[in-house]
Every structure is written in C-alpha cells, then in structure tokens.
Design an enzyme around this catalytic site. Structure first.
Site, short mmCIF file in Angstrom:
data_model
loop_
_atom_site.label_atom_id
_atom_site.label_comp_id
_atom_site.label_asym_id
_atom_site.label_seq_id
_atom_site.Cartn_x
_atom_site.Cartn_y
_atom_site.Cartn_z
N HIS A 153 0.83 -1.20 0.00
CA HIS A 153 0.00 0.00 0.00
C HIS A 153 0.86 1.25 0.00
O HIS A 153 2.09 1.20 0.04
CB HIS A 153 -0.96 0.00 1.19
CG HIS A 153 -0.30 -0.05 2.54
ND1 HIS A 153 0.52 0.96 3.02
CD2 HIS A 153 -0.36 -0.98 3.52
CE1 HIS A 153 0.92 0.66 4.24
NE2 HIS A 153 0.43 -0.53 4.56
N CYS A 161 3.12 -4.89 6.59
CA CYS A 161 2.86 -4.72 5.16
C CYS A 161 4.13 -4.26 4.44
O CYS A 161 5.18 -4.07 5.04
CB CYS A 161 1.76 -3.67 4.96
SG CYS A 161 0.16 -4.13 5.69
#
Length: 337
Positions: A153, A161
């Site tokens: 992202h 992430c």
C-alpha cells in the site's frame, strides 16, 4: 467463433467486468477522489518503457518483493509471452524481521507465493491505494498461521505490510488494473526475505528459517530459469512448483505429496541451477560473516528513503534507480526502522 476464441473472449469479458466493478466500488467509496486514484492512467513515460521492452499495457504482470534489499520488482509479459523486468521500485517501509508472518500482531510482513485477483485490489484504502496479498494462503493455513489485511500500500507506513509512496502504489495499481483489463485473471506476488543468491544464502546459513527459504528458492529458481510464472501448489506443508499430476489426483496442503512430475526441460534447468548455487554456498560459507538472526530493528526501508529521512543525499542509491524512479515523500510522518 472457434471454441478457443470464445473461451478467450469470455475470460476477457470477465476481467473487464471485474475491473469495471472495481471502478464502481471506488465510486461508491469516497466519491470522485477515490475513483480518480484508482483509475489514474499510465504515464506516457511508462507506456514508452513498455514499448521499448516489447510489452503492451494489457499484458500480464508478476511482482517480486525482497525484504532485505527493500525492493519491489514489477515484471511484465513481453509480446512473446515470456516475462521481463519492467521496473524496480525502492520500498519505503516494511516491518518486522526477516522470516514469515506467523500470527496476528507479530508485525511480520508475509513471505511466500500469493495470487492476486481483482477482488484483492482496494481502491478505497485508508493508505491511499492498496493491494491485499491474500495472506494467509493455503501454505500459511497448513501451518496454522494467522493474520489479515497484509497489503502492499501507499503512505510509507507499515505494520506487517510492504509500504510504498502514494506515487509508487498509484503506478503499480494501474499496471495491475491494465493487466486485469487485458484478461489476466490473477497475478502472482513472490515475497522473498532477500534475493536468493549464493552470497545471501551463505550469510544467512544459520537462520532457523533456512528450510522454509530453501523451499521458496525452488519457486524463485523456476521463475529465473523459465521466465514464466511458476504454477504453485501446496502439499505436505510445502510449496511445489510446475507440478503435473496424473488424472484423478489432487494436492492437499496438509497431506503427503502425491506422485507428480515436472516437465523434463524445467526440472533439468532448475536442478542445474540448484547444484551450481549449492556449490557456491558451500565455498562461501567458510569465509562469509554470518548475518544476525535478529537485528533488533523493526523492519527496514530502502537506502534511498533512509538517506532522505536522515537528511542525507545518497547519490549511489539514487543512481541505482534513476532520479525519476525515486518519488518524493514526507519524512515527517515516517518512523525510521
């Protein structure tokens, strides 16, 4: 219309419908702003780069991620069907240590092979745009690993992430969107702890994750020697690649592997690479310093961004990507690794 052409037409229509649904979902999220983010066109520079590499925007893609180097590669199918490297992006932030994600809350970014469908593309992300890795996959579940919403992202902030800048994720999102529109039903993410070179394997030879990483390297090698996306299955709680089963047989992630074969030309090339790499690892292990199993740091970021965070000008790192490939970011909101 012939049967093969009819099938291809249905696949393309399904992909286009999925992409259209994605755009509609974006419009139902936060209005035109979300829709605009998710539907940004590819830049003329990117279109030109594809043309130089004998690629078209609608051709399939594949993504490789390397934690230790903090790099994300987008590979794209050329017009002859083989994959070539399109662009390498410096990763702005990843969290945890080297090694797989095991449980919710461990801050580990996943390692493994993941298939991304249009439904895993999130235009309404709180991190500008995001692509869900699909963790846990069948392999992860066979080991009882837990976690959710593990993404690639924007926003350069990570808790399990792979975080990019907003500019980077917008381009990666657009590349995936165009591949889906061209008929690709799912693209593969290969998430690795590091580039699977003999030098890196020798440095990490005492790491308790080495057996798992050796399994990942098998898929890495399949892609390296064929330049085609490896077919991935799971049995006996391990990945198997480009496996062919006799009729009536199936893979069970937690059960022993059934008898399977690999095309001789692939098996031969992968075997030769593995033998060569193992010899080099053995040679290097006698005088290569060991990398620490745990660094005590929470993840890392590419030297390009780390230099900016520290107010430095890392010229060698910028040269590695080219000035145009290092997007600006705001270091005020980024916690150093």
């Amino acid at each position: 219309m012939s049967r093969p052409l009819a099938i291809l037409s249905r696949v393309r229509l399904a992909a286009l419908a999925a992409v259209a649904a994605l755009a509609l979902a974006a419009c139902n999220g936060q209005g035109n702003d979300v829709s605009a983010k998710a539907n940004q066109p590819l830049s003329p520079k990117m279109i030109s780069l594809m043309s130089e590499k004998d690629m078209a925007p609608q051709n399939p893609i594949l993504i490789r991620v390397f934690k230790e180097e903090a790099e994300l590669e987008v590979w794209k199918a050329k017009n002859d069907g083989s994959y070539a490297l399109l662009k390498t992006y410096p990763i702005c932030r990843w969290s945890g240590e080297l090694g797989p994600k095991v449980k919710i809350g461990d801050r580990q970014a996943p390692e493994g092979f993941y298939m991304i469908t249009p439904g895993l593309m999130n235009p309404n992300s709180s991190y500008y745009l995001s692509i869900n890795t699909g963790f846990p996959n069948a392999f992860d579940k066979s080991w009882g690993r837990t976690g959710e919403f593990l993404m690639i992202h924007g926003d350069c902030s990570s808790a399990g992430c792979y975080a990019m800048t907003d500019e980077q994720i917008a381009e990666i999102f657009a590349l995936a969107r165009e591949a889906f529109a061209g008929g690709q039903r799912a693209f593969q993410i290969q998430a690795m702890p590091f580039r699977m070179t003999p030098q890196n394997l020798a440095r990490h030879r005492n790491n308790p994750n080495m057996a798992f990483w050796r399994n990942l390297k098998q898929g890495y090698d399949h892609f390296e020697v064929t330049k085609h996306e490896p077919k991935v299955n799971v049995c006996n709680r391990q990945y198997v690649f480009d496996a062919q089963l006799p009729p009536g047989q199936a893979f069970n992630p937690s059960a022993p592997c059934p008898a399977y074969t690999v095309a001789p030309e692939i098996a031969s090339a992968v075997g030769a690479k593995e033998r060569s790499d193992n010899l080099k690892v053995a040679e290097l292990s006698s005088n290569t310093p060991l990398a620490p199993v745990r660094t005590g740091r929470d993840g890392g970021m590419n030297p390009v961004f780390l230099a900016k965070l520290n107010g430095e000008d890392n010229a060698p790192a910028r040269m590695a990507y080219g000035q145009d490939n290092v997007p600006a970011f705001d270091p005020a909101n980024v916690r150093p690794p």
